[in-house]
Write a protein that holds these residues in place. Sequence first.
Motif, mmCIF file in Angstrom:
data_model
loop_
_atom_site.group_PDB
_atom_site.id
_atom_site.type_symbol
_atom_site.label_atom_id
_atom_site.label_comp_id
_atom_site.label_asym_id
_atom_site.label_seq_id
_atom_site.Cartn_x
_atom_site.Cartn_y
_atom_site.Cartn_z
ATOM 1 N N ALA A 21 0.845 -1.186 0.000
ATOM 2 C CA ALA A 21 0.000 0.000 0.000
ATOM 3 C C ALA A 21 0.884 1.240 0.000
ATOM 4 C CB ALA A 21 -0.918 -0.002 1.204
ATOM 5 N N GLY A 55 -3.078 5.022 0.058
ATOM 6 C CA GLY A 55 -3.998 3.897 0.097
ATOM 7 C C GLY A 55 -4.059 3.101 -1.185
ATOM 8 N N CYS A 76 -12.309 -7.968 2.969
ATOM 9 C CA CYS A 76 -11.763 -8.045 4.332
ATOM 10 C C CYS A 76 -10.302 -7.611 4.417
ATOM 11 C CB CYS A 76 -11.902 -9.472 4.843
ATOM 12 S SG CYS A 76 -13.603 -10.056 4.893
ATOM 13 N N MET A 77 -9.764 -7.040 3.372
ATOM 14 C CA MET A 77 -8.334 -6.709 3.351
ATOM 15 C C MET A 77 -7.920 -5.845 4.538
ATOM 16 S SD MET A 77 -7.700 -5.939 -0.655
ATOM 17 C CE MET A 77 -7.291 -7.244 -1.791
ATOM 18 N N ALA A 78 -8.665 -4.794 4.807
ATOM 19 C CA ALA A 78 -8.292 -3.884 5.902
ATOM 20 C C ALA A 78 -8.347 -4.597 7.243
ATOM 21 C CB ALA A 78 -9.206 -2.662 5.901
ATOM 22 N N HIS A 84 -5.244 -6.866 7.562
ATOM 23 C CA HIS A 84 -4.039 -6.077 7.854
ATOM 24 C C HIS A 84 -4.008 -5.729 9.342
ATOM 25 C CE1 HIS A 84 -2.160 -4.617 3.963
ATOM 26 N NE2 HIS A 84 -3.149 -5.385 3.548
ATOM 27 N N PHE A 85 -5.115 -5.216 9.854
ATOM 28 C CA PHE A 85 -5.175 -4.809 11.251
ATOM 29 C C PHE A 85 -4.942 -5.999 12.179
ATOM 30 C CE2 PHE A 85 -7.486 -4.319 15.236
ATOM 31 C CZ PHE A 85 -6.863 -3.182 15.744
ATOM 32 N N GLU A 134 1.216 -6.288 0.614
ATOM 33 C CA GLU A 134 0.369 -7.145 -0.216
ATOM 34 C C GLU A 134 1.199 -7.628 -1.399
ATOM 35 O OE1 GLU A 134 -3.263 -5.223 -1.309
ATOM 36 O OE2 GLU A 134 -3.734 -4.752 0.781
#
Length: 135
Positions: A13, A17, A84-86, A89-90, A109
Motif C-alpha cells: 500500500a 492507500g 476483508c483486506m483492511a 491487515h489490522f 500485499e
Amino acid sequence: MAACASAPARFGADAEGGTALLEAPSAHPVPFGERTGPLWDALREVMDPEIPISLVDLGLIYDVRQEGTSVEVDLTFTATACPCMAFIHFDIQDRLQQVPGVDEVTVNEVWTPAWTKARITPEGRATLRTFGVSM
C-alpha cells in the motif's frame, strides 16, 4: 531484513492507500517446513474473517521477517477485491505487536506468485473439510 530473491514483483500500500511496487521481490512463499518460530506461531492465531482458519494454513502468508523491533509480513489474498483486506491487515499488525520485542509491523500485499488452493496446508485442508468445504 533478509535478502530477497526470485519472485518477479511484489506490491504494498502506498501513502495514499493505493498499490505501489516495492523495491525488491522476495522469495515466496516460504516453504512449509521453514514456517517456524514465534512470529509464525503468532500468525497462526490470525484467522480469516469469513471462515475460522488461520491465514498461515490458508497459505496467505508468504513470508515474515524481523529486523530489530520491526517486522515485515508479505501477505496475499485469494482475490484482488477481498472485502476483508483492511481487517486482515489490522489483525496481523495487532497480533504481531503482542510478540515480545515487536514494536512495528509492516504488511505488504504480494500478488506474485498468485495464490492457489495448492498453498493450503494439510491442516488447513482438514479444517476446511470440517466446514464442509471440499479441496
